[in-house]
Design a protein around this motif. Structure first.
Motif, PDB file in Angstrom:
ATOM      1  N   ASN A  98      30.944   1.399  29.184  1.00  0.00           N
ATOM      2  CA  ASN A  98      30.015   0.245  29.707  1.00  0.00           C
ATOM      3  C   ASN A  98      29.590   0.571  31.083  1.00  0.00           C
ATOM      4  O   ASN A  98      28.300   0.004  31.371  1.00  0.00           O
ATOM      5  N   ASP A  99      30.150   1.166  31.917  1.00  0.00           N
ATOM      6  CA  ASP A  99      29.632   1.189  33.339  1.00  0.00           C
ATOM      7  C   ASP A  99      28.213   2.244  33.229  1.00  0.00           C
ATOM      8  O   ASP A  99      27.517   2.151  34.179  1.00  0.00           O
ATOM      9  N   ILE A 100      28.062   2.947  32.055  1.00  0.00           N
ATOM     10  CA  ILE A 100      26.877   4.008  32.254  1.00  0.00           C
ATOM     11  C   ILE A 100      26.203   3.963  30.983  1.00  0.00           C
ATOM     12  O   ILE A 100      25.450   4.905  30.693  1.00  0.00           O
ATOM     13  N   ARG A 101      26.399   3.184  30.036  1.00  0.00           N
ATOM     14  CA  ARG A 101      25.928   3.077  28.616  1.00  0.00           C
ATOM     15  C   ARG A 101      24.405   2.539  28.699  1.00  0.00           C
ATOM     16  O   ARG A 101      24.243   1.181  28.603  1.00  0.00           O
ATOM     17  N   PHE A 102      23.345   3.384  29.042  1.00  0.00           N
ATOM     18  CA  PHE A 102      22.027   2.763  29.036  1.00  0.00           C
ATOM     19  C   PHE A 102      21.838   2.198  27.645  1.00  0.00           C
ATOM     20  O   PHE A 102      22.041   2.906  26.406  1.00  0.00           O
ATOM     21  N   HIS A 103      20.911   1.038  27.727  1.00  0.00           N
ATOM     22  CA  HIS A 103      20.983   0.165  26.636  1.00  0.00           C
ATOM     23  C   HIS A 103      20.071   0.964  25.567  1.00  0.00           C
ATOM     24  O   HIS A 103      20.178   1.101  24.603  1.00  0.00           O
ATOM     25  N   ASP A 104      18.855   1.194  26.115  1.00  0.00           N
ATOM     26  CA  ASP A 104      18.019   2.000  25.009  1.00  0.00           C
ATOM     27  C   ASP A 104      18.246   3.286  24.484  1.00  0.00           C
ATOM     28  O   ASP A 104      18.322   3.827  23.133  1.00  0.00           O
ATOM     29  N   ARG A 105      19.026   4.207  25.394  1.00  0.00           N
ATOM     30  CA  ARG A 105      19.610   5.479  24.915  1.00  0.00           C
ATOM     31  C   ARG A 105      20.743   5.078  23.742  1.00  0.00           C
ATOM     32  O   ARG A 105      20.956   6.200  23.068  1.00  0.00           O
ATOM     33  N   ALA A 106      21.502   4.356  24.110  1.00  0.00           N
ATOM     34  CA  ALA A 106      22.608   4.109  23.072  1.00  0.00           C
ATOM     35  C   ALA A 106      22.130   3.566  21.668  1.00  0.00           C
ATOM     36  O   ALA A 106      22.864   4.023  20.651  1.00  0.00           O
ATOM     37  N   ARG A 107      20.935   3.108  21.610  1.00  0.00           N
ATOM     38  CA  ARG A 107      20.329   2.773  20.249  1.00  0.00           C
ATOM     39  C   ARG A 107      19.792   3.830  19.696  1.00  0.00           C
ATOM     40  O   ARG A 107      19.469   3.777  18.313  1.00  0.00           O
ATOM     41  N   VAL A 108      19.478   5.157  20.177  1.00  0.00           N
ATOM     42  CA  VAL A 108      18.609   6.183  19.567  1.00  0.00           C
ATOM     43  C   VAL A 108      19.559   6.697  18.647  1.00  0.00           C
ATOM     44  O   VAL A 108      18.828   7.063  17.378  1.00  0.00           O
ATOM     45  N   HIS A 109      20.882   6.847  18.752  1.00  0.00           N
ATOM     46  CA  HIS A 109      21.719   7.365  17.513  1.00  0.00           C
ATOM     47  C   HIS A 109      22.673   6.232  17.028  1.00  0.00           C
ATOM     48  O   HIS A 109      23.358   6.691  16.258  1.00  0.00           O
ATOM     49  N   ASN A 110      22.573   5.186  17.272  1.00  0.00           N
ATOM     50  CA  ASN A 110      23.419   3.974  16.844  1.00  0.00           C
ATOM     51  C   ASN A 110      22.968   2.690  16.692  1.00  0.00           C
ATOM     52  O   ASN A 110      22.514   1.982  17.710  1.00  0.00           O
ATOM     53  N   PRO A 111      22.387   2.207  15.761  1.00  0.00           N
ATOM     54  CA  PRO A 111      21.991   1.004  15.304  1.00  0.00           C
ATOM     55  C   PRO A 111      22.673  -0.202  15.462  1.00  0.00           C
ATOM     56  O   PRO A 111      22.404  -1.321  15.532  1.00  0.00           O
ATOM     57  N   TYR A 112      24.250   0.262  15.370  1.00  0.00           N
ATOM     58  CA  TYR A 112      25.022  -1.031  15.522  1.00  0.00           C
ATOM     59  C   TYR A 112      25.462  -1.389  16.941  1.00  0.00           C
ATOM     60  O   TYR A 112      26.062  -2.562  17.169  1.00  0.00           O
ATOM     61  N   VAL A 113      25.020  -0.517  17.967  1.00  0.00           N
ATOM     62  CA  VAL A 113      25.897  -0.725  19.309  1.00  0.00           C
ATOM     63  C   VAL A 113      25.499  -2.011  20.081  1.00  0.00           C
ATOM     64  O   VAL A 113      24.423  -2.540  19.820  1.00  0.00           O
TER      65      VAL A 113
END
Length: 329
Positions: A98-113
């Motif tokens: 959570n300290d570095i999980r960029f919001h937009d990048r996280a959704r590239v490979h994960n629609p549930y995040v």
């Protein structure tokens, strides 16, 4: 070696690592400014930001290896990192998600995040830019986190979550349980996917006989005692990787359900026994364990073996020592 860990204790990791390093003859301590109901205390100096800042000169002079966690350091704006660097002492930053999980990048490979616990993208970028001016290398727990850190550091090491197996006696599921117990323990229900898990549970209770408990707001020792009773543990089904609960469940010999992103499954050892499920198919995953008691036993046995091979603190600290030895000063 005199090893400093700080300043935020995540999932008991600073304490576990410090304890094993002390056992090996190092002087190691975790300085923790984050206090929660989980109540971690082993091998920690539980303190606060003001005290850390007041004593930062002593800390900088005393320790020779600095293992920072969760994008934090001793002083605001990472002012201490330049001082430590100029003294020729070794540093590494351990990012946990959570300290570095960029919001937009996280959704590239994960629609549930769910990234509601992460800072704004601009804040993450600023912090990583500041840290990496002085810290050349970082550690992450898996390849879900790796992609966020990799652009900023000269080298990023993947080191699994650590667990002390010494006090953890496995309690494997039994084939003949009439009403199996399913546990879920969300520190953050949105992050873990609790709503989808409990919707699946409610649907399955119409056709199957089992007990369900949600474990919340207990300290770590109390929670572990309850995990021992479980026949199945459902961890996080939105993040895209597994967390400490999965590791503890495997150590206890319990079958586990969690979501591992499709694009990183192959990065984990092939023996990973976790049943992979997301919010769309978690019902089917739970159902498979309800209908097949032998599968619960099989995955439980495999889980303990996996925890011993990849997550035992001895294995993890072996890896850390190699990393420390090769860090630039």
């Amino acid at each position: 070696m005199k090893i400093f860990h700080g300043t935020i204790e995540i999932a008991g990791q600073m304490g576990i690592l410090s304890g094993e390093q002390k056992k090996r003859g190092h002087l190691a301590a975790g300085y923790n400014i984050f206090h929660s109901y989980l109540g971690y205390k082993d091998h920690l100096v539980n303190t606060n930001p003001d005290e850390i800042q007041k004593t930062h000169k002593h800390i900088v002079n005393f320790f020779d290896q600095f293992h920072f966690h969760y994008a934090t350091s001793l002083l605001p704006d990472y002012q201490d990192l330049e001082i430590i660097k100029h003294k020729g002492k070794k540093m590494i930053m351990h990012h946990w998600g959570n300290d570095i999980r960029f919001h937009d990048r996280a959704r590239v490979h994960n629609p549930y995040v769910y990234t509601g616990d992460s800072p704004a993208n601009e804040v993450i970028h600023h912090r990583l830019t500041q840290i990496s001016r002085y810290v050349d290398e970082a550690i992450v727990q898996d390849y879900e986190v790796y992609a966020y850190a990799q652009p900023y550091y000269k080298k990023v090491h993947v080191v699994p979550i650590s667990i002390d197996l010494t006090p953890i006696v496995p309690f494997y599921p039994k084939n003949d349980v009439k009403r199996p117990l399913i546990l879920h323990a969300p520190t953050n229900p949105e992050f873990k996917g609790t709503m989808a898990i409990e919707a699946a549970i409610q649907e399955l209770q119409k056709s199957y006989s089992f007990e369900y408990r949600r474990i919340q707001h207990l300290n770590h020792e109390e929670a572990i005692r309850l995990y021992r009773e479980a026949d199945l543990i459902v961890d996080q089904i939105r993040c895209g990787s597994y967390g400490l609960l999965s590791v503890e469940a495997m150590a206890l010999g319990k079958p586990v359900i969690a979501y591992i992103r499709n694009d990183i499954v192959a990065q984990f050892p092939s023996q990973l026994p976790i049943m992979n499920a997301n919010p769309d198919n978690v019902l089917t995953a739970i159902q498979s364990f309800l209908e097949n008691p032998a599968l619960r036993v099989e995955r439980g046995l495999q889980g303990r073996e996996y925890a011993e091979k990849y997550h035992a603190k001895e294995v993890v600290v072996d890896r850390l020592e190699q990393i420390y030895d090769n860090l630039p000063s």
